[in-house]
Design a protein around this motif. Structure first.
Motif, PDB file in Angstrom:
ATOM      1  N   ILE A  62       5.993  -8.779  87.799  1.00 38.98           N
ATOM      2  CA  ILE A  62       7.320  -8.934  88.401  1.00 38.98           C
ATOM      3  C   ILE A  62       8.273  -7.930  87.769  1.00 38.98           C
ATOM      4  CG2 ILE A  62       9.292 -10.500  88.646  1.00 38.98           C
ATOM      5  CD1 ILE A  62       7.206 -12.820  88.606  1.00 38.98           C
ATOM      6  N   THR A  63       8.214  -7.849  86.454  1.00 32.76           N
ATOM      7  CA  THR A  63       8.989  -6.856  85.715  1.00 32.76           C
ATOM      8  C   THR A  63       7.994  -5.995  84.944  1.00 32.76           C
ATOM      9  OG1 THR A  63       9.273  -8.434  83.908  1.00 32.76           O
ATOM     10  CG2 THR A  63      11.077  -8.252  85.475  1.00 32.76           C
ATOM     11  N   ILE A  64       8.125  -4.697  85.057  1.00 28.54           N
ATOM     12  CA  ILE A  64       7.153  -3.815  84.422  1.00 28.54           C
ATOM     13  C   ILE A  64       7.596  -3.438  83.013  1.00 28.54           C
ATOM     14  CG2 ILE A  64       6.250  -2.925  86.601  1.00 28.54           C
ATOM     15  CD1 ILE A  64       7.957  -0.403  86.100  1.00 28.54           C
ATOM     16  N   GLN A  65       6.636  -2.959  82.222  1.00 22.36           N
ATOM     17  CA  GLN A  65       6.874  -2.492  80.857  1.00 22.36           C
ATOM     18  C   GLN A  65       7.428  -3.585  79.947  1.00 22.36           C
ATOM     19  OE1 GLN A  65       5.848   0.646  80.063  1.00 22.36           O
ATOM     20  NE2 GLN A  65       5.186   0.851  82.172  1.00 22.36           N
ATOM     21  N   LYS A  66       6.965  -4.810  80.127  1.00 22.64           N
ATOM     22  CA  LYS A  66       7.420  -5.920  79.282  1.00 22.64           C
ATOM     23  C   LYS A  66       6.288  -6.495  78.443  1.00 22.64           C
ATOM     24  CE  LYS A  66      11.529  -5.510  80.915  1.00 22.64           C
ATOM     25  NZ  LYS A  66      12.518  -4.769  80.157  1.00 22.64           N
ATOM     26  N   GLY A  67       5.180  -5.763  78.357  1.00 19.16           N
ATOM     27  CA  GLY A  67       4.072  -6.167  77.503  1.00 19.16           C
ATOM     28  C   GLY A  67       3.430  -7.471  77.942  1.00 19.16           C
ATOM     29  N   GLU A 141      15.444  -9.020  76.547  1.00 13.48           N
ATOM     30  CA  GLU A 141      14.632  -7.988  75.887  1.00 13.48           C
ATOM     31  C   GLU A 141      14.078  -8.430  74.533  1.00 13.48           C
ATOM     32  OE1 GLU A 141      13.582  -4.904  77.036  1.00 13.48           O
ATOM     33  OE2 GLU A 141      14.443  -5.465  78.968  1.00 13.48           O
ATOM     34  N   ASN A 142      13.884  -9.724  74.348  1.00  8.32           N
ATOM     35  CA  ASN A 142      13.245 -10.253  73.132  1.00  8.32           C
ATOM     36  C   ASN A 142      11.743 -10.348  73.408  1.00  8.32           C
ATOM     37  OD1 ASN A 142      15.763 -10.583  71.915  1.00  8.32           O
ATOM     38  ND2 ASN A 142      16.009 -12.614  72.805  1.00  8.32           N
ATOM     39  N   LEU A 143      11.041  -9.250  73.269  1.00  7.24           N
ATOM     40  CA  LEU A 143       9.655  -9.160  73.730  1.00  7.24           C
ATOM     41  C   LEU A 143       8.609  -9.407  72.645  1.00  7.24           C
ATOM     42  CD1 LEU A 143      10.071  -6.087  76.111  1.00  7.24           C
ATOM     43  CD2 LEU A 143      10.228  -8.530  76.672  1.00  7.24           C
ATOM     44  N   ARG A 144       9.016  -9.808  71.457  1.00  3.31           N
ATOM     45  CA  ARG A 144       8.048 -10.088  70.384  1.00  3.31           C
ATOM     46  C   ARG A 144       7.403 -11.443  70.633  1.00  3.31           C
ATOM     47  NH1 ARG A 144       9.314 -10.070  64.820  1.00  3.31           N
ATOM     48  NH2 ARG A 144       7.065  -9.898  64.650  1.00  3.31           N
ATOM     49  N   MET A 145       6.131 -11.404  70.913  1.00  7.16           N
ATOM     50  CA  MET A 145       5.398 -12.635  71.233  1.00  7.16           C
ATOM     51  C   MET A 145       5.434 -13.636  70.083  1.00  7.16           C
ATOM     52  SD  MET A 145       4.249 -12.670  74.356  1.00  7.16           S
ATOM     53  CE  MET A 145       3.074 -14.000  74.222  1.00  7.16           C
ATOM     54  N   THR A 146       5.271 -13.164  68.857  1.00  9.70           N
ATOM     55  CA  THR A 146       5.235 -14.097  67.724  1.00  9.70           C
ATOM     56  C   THR A 146       6.573 -14.815  67.567  1.00  9.70           C
ATOM     57  OG1 THR A 146       5.675 -12.250  66.222  1.00  9.70           O
ATOM     58  CG2 THR A 146       3.380 -12.950  66.459  1.00  9.70           C
ATOM     59  N   SER A 147       7.668 -14.125  67.837  1.00  8.99           N
ATOM     60  CA  SER A 147       8.986 -14.776  67.780  1.00  8.99           C
ATOM     61  C   SER A 147       9.096 -15.841  68.859  1.00  8.99           C
ATOM     62  CB  SER A 147      10.102 -13.746  67.964  1.00  8.99           C
ATOM     63  OG  SER A 147      10.094 -12.820  66.918  1.00  8.99           O
TER      64      SER A 147
END
Length: 187
Positions: A62-67, A141-147
């Protein structure tokens, strides 16, 4: 529950599309499809490539470049139910590990694998209930999975060194060479 293979990454550390590399006699992603298909009736691929091998279908981002977060968000939006996710670069995750994981899961929580201190956010269950929060996190834009896992009070399912080979991520040429040694021992 549907299974989703996360395959939307750029493979920048590998230098080529790692899902399409041949390991043994099949593509890396085909190993993952086969392993998940032995447990789940429906296996989808989340990513923007259309030339991947047989699966139930491709879920485009849906949104690109978001890991991985973007892939999980797209998969939850598409499936509209809890999903089991596995990265496309983990060809040795066995049906036994998956079934054990499913028995140990905690309902209505994110459940992910942990080995020692290493957390595997791309191997686990994401409940539909986190869709809204996940969408908001991506917008911010908080893309850190562990967070995100910490914020959601995720449940970690621990595996010992006996599972280390199954948890191998093929991210670099060195990882791929290690995977080739493993696959050649099992042929």
């Amino acid at each position: 529950m549907k299974a989703v293979i996360l395959a939307g990454g750029k493979s920048s550390r590998m230098g080529q599309d790692k899902a399409s590399m041949v390991l043994g006699e099949k593509y890396v992603i085909q190993h993952v499809i086969d392993n998940l298909s032995s447990v789940f009736e429906e296996v989808f691929i989340s990513g923007n490539h259309t030339d991947y091998p047989n699966s139930k279908g491709i879920i485009t981002d849906i949104t690109i470049q978001k890991g991985p977060m973007g892939g999980i968000h797209s998969a939850l939006e598409f499936c509209r139910e809890d999903i089991f996710v596995c990265s496309c670069d983990m060809p040795f995750v066995s049906s036994g590990l998956i079934q054990d994981f499913l028995q140990k899961k905690v309902e209505n929580k994110i459940n992910v694998v942990r080995h020692g201190e290493k957390i595997y956010p791309v191997l686990g269950i994401y409940p539909l209930a986190v869709l809204g929060t996940l969408e908001e996190t991506i917008k911010n834009e908080n893309l850190r999975m562990t967070s995100f896992l910490q914020q959601q009070n995720a449940h970690y399912i621990d595996y010992d060194d006996g599972f280390e080979t199954q948890l191998l991520n093929i991210n670099t040429p060195e990882n791929f060479r290690a995977a080739e040694i493993i696959i050649n021992k099992n042929l």
